[in-house]
Scaffold this motif. Sequence first.
Motif, short mmCIF file in Angstrom:
data_model
loop_
_atom_site.label_atom_id
_atom_site.label_comp_id
_atom_site.label_asym_id
_atom_site.label_seq_id
_atom_site.Cartn_x
_atom_site.Cartn_y
_atom_site.Cartn_z
N ALA A 126 0.82 -1.21 0.00
CA ALA A 126 0.00 0.00 0.00
C ALA A 126 0.85 1.26 0.00
O ALA A 126 0.32 2.37 -0.16
N ASP A 127 2.16 1.10 0.15
CA ASP A 127 3.07 2.24 0.27
C ASP A 127 3.94 2.37 -0.98
O ASP A 127 4.84 1.54 -1.20
N PRO A 128 3.70 3.38 -1.84
CA PRO A 128 4.57 3.58 -3.00
C PRO A 128 5.99 3.95 -2.56
O PRO A 128 6.19 4.51 -1.47
N VAL A 129 6.96 3.63 -3.38
CA VAL A 129 8.34 3.97 -3.06
C VAL A 129 8.49 5.48 -3.02
O VAL A 129 7.79 6.22 -3.71
N GLY A 130 9.43 5.94 -2.19
CA GLY A 130 9.68 7.37 -2.09
C GLY A 130 8.97 8.00 -0.92
O GLY A 130 8.08 7.40 -0.30
N PRO A 131 9.34 9.25 -0.59
CA PRO A 131 8.71 9.96 0.53
C PRO A 131 7.27 10.34 0.22
O PRO A 131 6.81 10.27 -0.92
N LEU A 132 6.56 10.78 1.24
CA LEU A 132 5.15 11.12 1.10
C LEU A 132 4.92 12.26 0.12
O LEU A 132 3.89 12.30 -0.57
N TRP A 133 5.86 13.21 0.05
CA TRP A 133 5.66 14.34 -0.85
C TRP A 133 5.66 13.91 -2.32
O TRP A 133 5.01 14.55 -3.16
N VAL A 134 6.36 12.81 -2.63
CA VAL A 134 6.34 12.31 -4.00
C VAL A 134 4.96 11.77 -4.34
O VAL A 134 4.43 12.02 -5.43
N GLU A 135 4.36 11.04 -3.41
CA GLU A 135 3.01 10.52 -3.63
C GLU A 135 2.01 11.66 -3.79
O GLU A 135 1.11 11.60 -4.65
N GLU A 136 2.15 12.70 -2.98
CA GLU A 136 1.24 13.84 -3.09
C GLU A 136 1.45 14.56 -4.42
O GLU A 136 0.48 15.01 -5.06
N MET A 137 2.69 14.68 -4.85
CA MET A 137 2.97 15.31 -6.14
C MET A 137 2.37 14.50 -7.28
O MET A 137 1.86 15.07 -8.27
N ALA A 138 2.40 13.16 -7.16
CA ALA A 138 1.81 12.30 -8.19
C ALA A 138 0.31 12.57 -8.29
O ALA A 138 -0.26 12.60 -9.40
N ARG A 139 -0.35 12.78 -7.16
CA ARG A 139 -1.79 13.09 -7.19
C ARG A 139 -2.03 14.45 -7.86
O ARG A 139 -3.02 14.63 -8.57
N ASP A 140 -1.13 15.39 -7.63
CA ASP A 140 -1.27 16.70 -8.28
C ASP A 140 -1.14 16.56 -9.80
O ASP A 140 -1.92 17.16 -10.56
N PHE A 141 -0.16 15.79 -10.23
CA PHE A 141 0.04 15.60 -11.66
C PHE A 141 -1.12 14.84 -12.29
O PHE A 141 -1.57 15.17 -13.39
N THR A 142 -1.61 13.82 -11.58
CA THR A 142 -2.69 13.01 -12.16
C THR A 142 -3.95 13.84 -12.35
O THR A 142 -4.73 13.60 -13.26
N ALA A 143 -4.14 14.87 -11.49
CA ALA A 143 -5.31 15.72 -11.62
C ALA A 143 -5.30 16.52 -12.92
O ALA A 143 -6.36 16.89 -13.44
N LEU A 144 -4.11 16.75 -13.49
CA LEU A 144 -4.01 17.50 -14.74
C LEU A 144 -4.64 16.75 -15.91
O LEU A 144 -4.92 17.35 -16.95
N GLY A 145 -4.83 15.43 -15.75
CA GLY A 145 -5.47 14.65 -16.80
C GLY A 145 -6.93 14.39 -16.53
O GLY A 145 -7.59 13.69 -17.31
N GLY A 146 -7.46 14.93 -15.44
CA GLY A 146 -8.86 14.75 -15.10
C GLY A 146 -9.77 15.61 -15.95
O GLY A 146 -9.36 16.64 -16.49
N ILE A 147 -11.02 15.21 -16.04
CA ILE A 147 -11.95 15.89 -16.95
C ILE A 147 -12.17 17.34 -16.56
O ILE A 147 -12.32 18.21 -17.43
N ALA A 148 -12.17 17.65 -15.25
CA ALA A 148 -12.42 19.03 -14.83
C ALA A 148 -11.29 19.96 -15.27
O ALA A 148 -11.54 21.04 -15.83
N ILE A 149 -10.04 19.54 -15.02
CA ILE A 149 -8.89 20.38 -15.40
C ILE A 149 -8.78 20.49 -16.91
O ILE A 149 -8.53 21.58 -17.46
N VAL A 150 -8.96 19.37 -17.59
CA VAL A 150 -8.86 19.36 -19.05
C VAL A 150 -9.92 20.28 -19.66
O VAL A 150 -9.64 21.04 -20.61
N THR A 151 -11.12 20.23 -19.13
CA THR A 151 -12.19 21.10 -19.63
C THR A 151 -11.85 22.57 -19.39
O THR A 151 -12.02 23.42 -20.29
#
Length: 241
Positions: free
Chosen positions: A64-89
């Motif tokens: 359940a724990d991705p490699v790397g510190p917690l800030w990397v996981e949080e940054m991944a969520r920030d990046f993934t939001a850029l491909g979401g329908i709300a941001i893309v729209t």
Amino acid sequence: MIAEAVRRVDALRRYVELKVLAGALVVVGCVWAFFGLAGEMLEGETHAFDSFVLLSLRNSGDLADPVGPLWVEEMARDFTALGGIAIVTFVTLAVCGLLWLMKKGRTMLFVAAAVIGGAIVSSSFKALFDRPRPDLVPHGVEVFSASFPSGHSMLSAVTYLTLATVFASTQAERPVKIYVMALAAFVAIAVGMSRVYLGVHWPTDVAAGWTAGAAWAIGCWTVARYLQHRGGIEPAPREVG
């Protein structure tokens, strides 16, 4: 004087036609790669590779724990939001608004149609292949649709690359064109990588999303160049720099 003008127009026509042909060839290559990945996925040939990559991105003692510190996981969520329908729209509407202010209404309509069409193709592919989401590791974000191809990866490639290629064609300065295209490619790559890191997609889902999205974006660019040459949309300025 007239002969020189005719010569330049003919040279420009050949240049545009060569670009359109090159774009078409790249689209064919991307489509071939997409369906190649789809075929391998349907035959189960990609499972070992997909599983290896997903597991290598998790701590062996706690999946359940991705490699790397917690800030990397949080940054991944920030990046993934850029491909979401709300941001893309939002981004699409923002660029369309800018094109409208630049008095490029036909280009604006073309961009809107290209992004909407890409989103429809992405959803259709998901329904067609209906691949289950990864079950090897817990998901880092909520998901609601099928896995192949990655909708975030394809939609980000469709949206950002299409917007970048069409918008760049309205600019005369070459450094501006390169900057816009590089930025769009970076966002699309970051979104795709974040989906694998968060465990919500197999790597081949993301690769398929990239290839399909790139094919759509380059296809749209090719059509845009043709329409610009024919006067269907506002012409591109003469490139400088």
